[in-house]
Design a protein around this motif. Sequence first.
Motif, mmCIF file in Angstrom:
data_model
loop_
_atom_site.group_PDB
_atom_site.id
_atom_site.type_symbol
_atom_site.label_atom_id
_atom_site.label_comp_id
_atom_site.label_asym_id
_atom_site.label_seq_id
_atom_site.Cartn_x
_atom_site.Cartn_y
_atom_site.Cartn_z
ATOM 1 N N VAL A 86 0.836 -1.202 0.000
ATOM 2 C CA VAL A 86 0.000 0.000 0.000
ATOM 3 C C VAL A 86 0.872 1.254 0.000
ATOM 4 O O VAL A 86 0.587 2.218 -0.706
ATOM 5 C CB VAL A 86 -0.957 -0.002 1.223
ATOM 6 C CG1 VAL A 86 -1.670 1.320 1.371
ATOM 7 C CG2 VAL A 86 -1.947 -1.135 1.110
ATOM 8 N N PHE A 87 1.949 1.235 0.769
ATOM 9 C CA PHE A 87 2.867 2.375 0.812
ATOM 10 C C PHE A 87 3.548 2.566 -0.536
ATOM 11 O O PHE A 87 3.592 3.680 -1.069
ATOM 12 C CB PHE A 87 3.917 2.173 1.916
ATOM 13 C CG PHE A 87 4.974 3.242 1.932
ATOM 14 C CD1 PHE A 87 4.702 4.503 2.429
ATOM 15 C CD2 PHE A 87 6.244 2.983 1.429
ATOM 16 C CE1 PHE A 87 5.671 5.497 2.431
ATOM 17 C CE2 PHE A 87 7.223 3.966 1.425
ATOM 18 C CZ PHE A 87 6.935 5.221 1.931
ATOM 19 N N SER B 129 3.809 5.550 -5.781
ATOM 20 C CA SER B 129 3.677 5.547 -7.247
ATOM 21 C C SER B 129 2.586 6.508 -7.708
ATOM 22 O O SER B 129 2.771 7.250 -8.671
ATOM 23 C CB SER B 129 3.361 4.136 -7.751
ATOM 24 O OG SER B 129 4.435 3.281 -7.544
ATOM 25 N N VAL B 130 1.459 6.490 -7.014
ATOM 26 C CA VAL B 130 0.357 7.390 -7.365
ATOM 27 C C VAL B 130 0.776 8.841 -7.127
ATOM 28 O O VAL B 130 0.538 9.720 -7.964
ATOM 29 C CB VAL B 130 -0.924 7.042 -6.575
ATOM 30 C CG1 VAL B 130 -1.986 8.108 -6.750
ATOM 31 C CG2 VAL B 130 -1.450 5.682 -7.006
ATOM 32 N N LEU B 131 1.422 9.097 -5.993
ATOM 33 C CA LEU B 131 1.886 10.444 -5.687
ATOM 34 C C LEU B 131 2.886 10.930 -6.736
ATOM 35 O O LEU B 131 2.806 12.064 -7.207
ATOM 36 C CB LEU B 131 2.520 10.487 -4.292
ATOM 37 C CG LEU B 131 3.075 11.828 -3.843
ATOM 38 C CD1 LEU B 131 1.975 12.875 -3.763
ATOM 39 C CD2 LEU B 131 3.774 11.685 -2.503
ATOM 40 N N LEU B 132 3.804 10.069 -7.139
ATOM 41 C CA LEU B 132 4.780 10.429 -8.161
ATOM 42 C C LEU B 132 4.089 10.740 -9.486
ATOM 43 O O LEU B 132 4.436 11.705 -10.171
ATOM 44 C CB LEU B 132 5.800 9.307 -8.336
ATOM 45 C CG LEU B 132 6.966 9.570 -9.283
ATOM 46 C CD1 LEU B 132 7.745 10.812 -8.872
ATOM 47 C CD2 LEU B 132 7.886 8.364 -9.331
ATOM 48 N N PHE C 185 -2.896 12.757 -20.240
ATOM 49 C CA PHE C 185 -1.724 12.150 -19.610
ATOM 50 C C PHE C 185 -2.094 11.566 -18.246
ATOM 51 O O PHE C 185 -1.709 10.447 -17.916
ATOM 52 C CB PHE C 185 -0.605 13.189 -19.444
ATOM 53 C CG PHE C 185 0.571 12.649 -18.691
ATOM 54 C CD1 PHE C 185 1.537 11.908 -19.352
ATOM 55 C CD2 PHE C 185 0.694 12.857 -17.332
ATOM 56 C CE1 PHE C 185 2.617 11.386 -18.655
ATOM 57 C CE2 PHE C 185 1.773 12.345 -16.629
ATOM 58 C CZ PHE C 185 2.734 11.610 -17.295
ATOM 59 N N ALA C 186 -2.829 12.319 -17.463
ATOM 60 C CA ALA C 186 -3.138 11.899 -16.095
ATOM 61 C C ALA C 186 -4.051 10.679 -16.047
ATOM 62 O O ALA C 186 -3.870 9.799 -15.206
ATOM 63 C CB ALA C 186 -3.790 13.052 -15.336
ATOM 64 N N LEU C 187 -5.007 10.606 -16.957
ATOM 65 C CA LEU C 187 -6.065 9.604 -16.854
ATOM 66 C C LEU C 187 -6.035 8.502 -17.898
ATOM 67 O O LEU C 187 -6.799 7.544 -17.795
ATOM 68 C CB LEU C 187 -7.428 10.302 -16.902
ATOM 69 C CG LEU C 187 -7.643 11.373 -15.833
ATOM 70 C CD1 LEU C 187 -8.931 12.132 -16.103
ATOM 71 C CD2 LEU C 187 -7.621 10.779 -14.442
ATOM 72 N N HIS C 188 -5.193 8.625 -18.894
ATOM 73 C CA HIS C 188 -5.186 7.644 -19.977
ATOM 74 C C HIS C 188 -4.787 6.260 -19.457
ATOM 75 O O HIS C 188 -3.873 6.138 -18.648
ATOM 76 C CB HIS C 188 -4.246 8.079 -21.093
ATOM 77 C CG HIS C 188 -4.492 7.349 -22.374
ATOM 78 N ND1 HIS C 188 -4.021 6.083 -22.603
ATOM 79 C CD2 HIS C 188 -5.185 7.706 -23.470
ATOM 80 C CE1 HIS C 188 -4.402 5.684 -23.809
ATOM 81 N NE2 HIS C 188 -5.108 6.653 -24.352
ATOM 82 N N VAL D 67 2.244 3.450 -13.118
ATOM 83 C CA VAL D 67 1.780 3.621 -11.741
ATOM 84 C C VAL D 67 1.628 2.273 -11.043
ATOM 85 O O VAL D 67 2.126 2.073 -9.937
ATOM 86 C CB VAL D 67 0.426 4.392 -11.707
ATOM 87 C CG1 VAL D 67 -0.085 4.517 -10.281
ATOM 88 C CG2 VAL D 67 0.580 5.762 -12.342
ATOM 89 N N ALA D 68 0.989 1.318 -11.685
ATOM 90 C CA ALA D 68 0.683 0.042 -11.039
ATOM 91 C C ALA D 68 1.851 -0.930 -11.018
ATOM 92 O O ALA D 68 1.975 -1.741 -10.106
ATOM 93 C CB ALA D 68 -0.519 -0.608 -11.727
#
Length: 193
Positions: A60-61, A66-69, A98-101, A108-109
């Motif tokens: 989770v951390f 990754s999401v924050l980056l 870019f953010a949502l594609h 990210v994952a």
Amino acid sequence: KNDFNYENIYYYDDDIYVTENPLIRHLDVLELFSSYYMNQYSPLAMLVMGIEFKISSEPVFIKSISVLLHLLVTFLLYKLLMSLFEKIEYVLIPVALFALHPMQVESVAWTAASMKIGSCAFFFLASLIFYVKYIENKKVGYFFLSFLLFLFSCLSKEQAIVLSATLFAIDYFKGRNFVDKKLWLEKIPFIML
């Protein structure tokens, strides 16, 4: 005989590049910057990931980082495009794409991709932002910051070398004179790196 390990099908290569990577696990900075791992040289990205793992190796951390980056990289893209176009209506759609594609899911994952792509993109965009500031303000400090951030980007992922060509695109976009020797001379450090 099929040697494929179906137990690790959901890990991709996160185990090889991250969780079982001795350079990340032991976090020996000298070794990180003086060796290759799996034929790749990305010491800064591995240093950042190693620090993350020292703080917490909880998934989770790591995923939260990754999401924050990704959000920080999205913000930097917004800042760069605003410095180039200066009109929010020209910037919102590319930044939102870019953010949502769905293509961004990988960076990210997938932990190994986030480690390299996220770090590289962060430093790459920051370098371009300071290069634009250098063009606009003619302050040498911005130029050196741009170069330093480019170095950090290269130490995160080798594909960062394309930044040198991107600088010429920004020069063209900003209407700089390509006959001016200074324009060419200031690219030498970037190209040499």
